[in-house]
Design an enzyme around this catalytic site. Structure first.
Site, short mmCIF file in Angstrom:
data_model
loop_
_atom_site.label_atom_id
_atom_site.label_comp_id
_atom_site.label_asym_id
_atom_site.label_seq_id
_atom_site.Cartn_x
_atom_site.Cartn_y
_atom_site.Cartn_z
N GLU A 257 0.89 -1.17 0.00
CA GLU A 257 0.00 0.00 0.00
C GLU A 257 0.92 1.21 0.00
O GLU A 257 1.56 1.49 1.01
CB GLU A 257 -0.87 0.01 1.26
N CYS A 291 -1.49 9.37 2.74
CA CYS A 291 -1.29 9.02 1.32
C CYS A 291 -2.51 9.37 0.47
O CYS A 291 -2.40 9.50 -0.74
CB CYS A 291 -0.92 7.55 1.18
#
Ligand code: ADP
Length: 488
Positions: A257, A291
């Site tokens: 991720e 993010c």
């Protein structure tokens, strides 16, 4: 500045607290005050190997434990987290500069995930197949992998650490977790305290910690051990790429991720007040260190001036400073390196002609929320994920132009579209090359049960949704009834 009251932590291996080899420690700093929050063990390769051995030894019993017993443990852990909310909010603020709103988001998310995975042990574990062999019975059963090594980031320190650990553990794997050196407590040691109190069996969950720049020996032990079957990583694209190469060489599974460069498209039929609030939240939540934060807005020219002016006004009013004060919106960046990077990238864009509409300055490690316009294509902030409260605005002539520009990135984590026309929003969403696209919501939208993840340089894997694929192997078992015939 050293706080003499700072606690010295130990690592958590085989259900026990122990020092690192040679009792080596490092200092964990508060990014707002610069004070030492705690002394943390600096693990060696041998420490990591001990943790892997403990996880390996705990694996058979954990894999075989009935779902009802595992369920009880996960639910008890959720209750411990709930009881410790004030501690968790405080450590997230002191260790990572996290404000109250994001801390509460992380904690509630974690409680929710703990309660959701509590019944994953009851999910069906396989399928029965038809075979061409007469009288042959064929079944595929999902088995846990063994030991999973988790490597976690500091930004969503708490919830991403739970995600890293719980998805593998829920399917019967045991864990060695290595939190970020910037959040060894919130992203690691505090989870060990919670699972210890909930009475998880020794060795099922182990935490090893290391100081800045010392991930190497820990990672070496993880990749070199045949017992470690998978790496579950959340972090930057650069580190993820390097770990994926190592996983390729050692043929270990890896879930990644990674970072993003997340665009927001604001169409001319959007509700401007709502668009302004959505943008500010998407861009500046946790001072732009998530993010999924919005990095760039493409706004249709017809509303660009009005939208931009209102967004600048709102941004100027965001309260900056001490993350321990509940009303603070913008706290400190995680460290001096992060501050330096944000400063340099903004300065570089300005030197090439970008205009600062607000922000562009800092007090200590608190960088003021910043909006840039006229950012040249060649400036780094225009293409690279910049972990800080910096937003770029660009006016466009059409939705089509917005889409073309918004998808011209090597990242593919998330995107968002704001419009009064839901059909148009959904049609644009279909054409995005990203793991997550939100119509009439911010780029940031995380729920533990939804498939989170990216494409291209943003990684692969969809946490939660794909966990069964990521953290189990299928074993085919067949039974032949009666005598088989053979060609010779
Ligand atoms: P950041 O630079 O924002 O901290 P990273 O991707 O480097 O992002 O950090 C995410 C996680 O990756 C952290 O736990 C960090 O310690 C870890 N990490 C960094 N370098 C390595 C490495 N060489 N091997 C294994 N883990 C690493």
């Amino acid at each position: 500045m050293t706080d003499t009251a700072a606690k010295t932590y130990q690592q958590y291996i085989a259900g026990k607290w122990s020092d690192a080899e040679g009792a080596r420690t490092f200092e964990d700093f508060d990014p707002f005050t610069g004070k030492v929050v705690a002394r943390i063990p600096s693990a060696s390769k041998a420490d990591t190997q001990r943790a892997i051995t403990a996880a390996s030894e705990a694996f058979p019993a954990w894999a075989a434990m009935p779902p009802i017993a595992k369920q009880k443990l996960f639910l008890r852990a959720a209750d411990v987290v709930e009881r410790r909310i004030p501690d968790l909010v405080s450590i997230l603020a002191r260790e990572t500069g996290c404000g109250r709103a994001f801390a509460m988001f992380q904690i509630q998310w974690s409680i929710s995930l703990l309660r959701q995975v509590a019944d994953w042990g009851y999910r069906p574990v396989g399928e029965v197949f038809r075979s061409d062999g007469p009288g042959k019975f064929a079944m595929a059963v999902r088995k846990p992998l063994g030991v999973v090594a988790g490597i976690t980031p500091w930004n969503g320190a708490h919830n991403l650490a739970w995600r890293t650990a719980l998805l593998p553990m829920a399917f019967g794997n045991t864990m060695v977790l290595k939190p970020s050196e910037e959040a060894p407590i919130a992203a690691g040691l505090i989870l060990a305290e919670i699972l210890h109190e909930a009475e998880f069996p020794a060795g099922v969950f182990n935490v090893i910690t290391h100081g800045p720049g010392e991930a190497g020996p820990v990672a070496d032990a993880m990749f070199e051990s045949p017992a470690v079957r998978s790496i579950n990583f959340t972090g930057s694209s650069a580190t993820g790429r390097m770990l994926a190469e190592r996983a390729g060489k050692t043929l270990k599974r890896i879930v990644l991720e990674l970072g993003g460069y997340n665009p927001l498209i604001v169409l001319k039929d959007a509700d401007i007040a709502q668009a302004v609030n959505t943008t500010a939240f998407g861009a500046f939540f946790h001072q732009g260190q998530i993010c999924m934060n919005t990095r760039k807005v493409f706004v249709e020219r017809a509303i660009a001036d009005d939208y931009t002016q209102r967004l600048v006004e709102k941004t100027k009013g965001l309260k900056i400073g001490d993350p321990n004060i509940p009303t603070t919106v913008i706290g400190p960046l995680i460290n001096d390196r992060a501050l330096q990077m944000v400063k340099e990238r903004v300065e570089e864009a300005v030197s090439k002609g970008a205009r600062i509409l607000t922000g562009g300055t800092h007090e200590g490690r608190v960088y003021h929320p910043t909006i840039l316009a006229d950012v040249p294509a060649s400036s780094i902030v225009n293409t690279e994920e910049t972990f800080g409260p910096v937003l770029i605005i660009e006016a466009v002539d059409s939705a089509e132009e917005a889409l073309t520009k918004a998808t011209a990135t090597r990242y593919g984590l998330c995107a968002a579209i704001l419009t009064g026309d839901q059909e148009k929003g959904m049609a644009l969403a279909e054409r995005f090359d990203a793991g997550m696209v939100h119509v009439n919501g911010p780029t940031m939208a995380g729920e533990p049960a939804l498939p989170n993840g990216g494409v291209k340089d943003s990684g692969w894997g969809r946490s939660g949704y794909n966990a069964v694929e990521d953290f189990t192997e299928v074993r085919l078992t067949t039974l032949t009834r009666g005598a088989m015939t053979f060609p010779f």
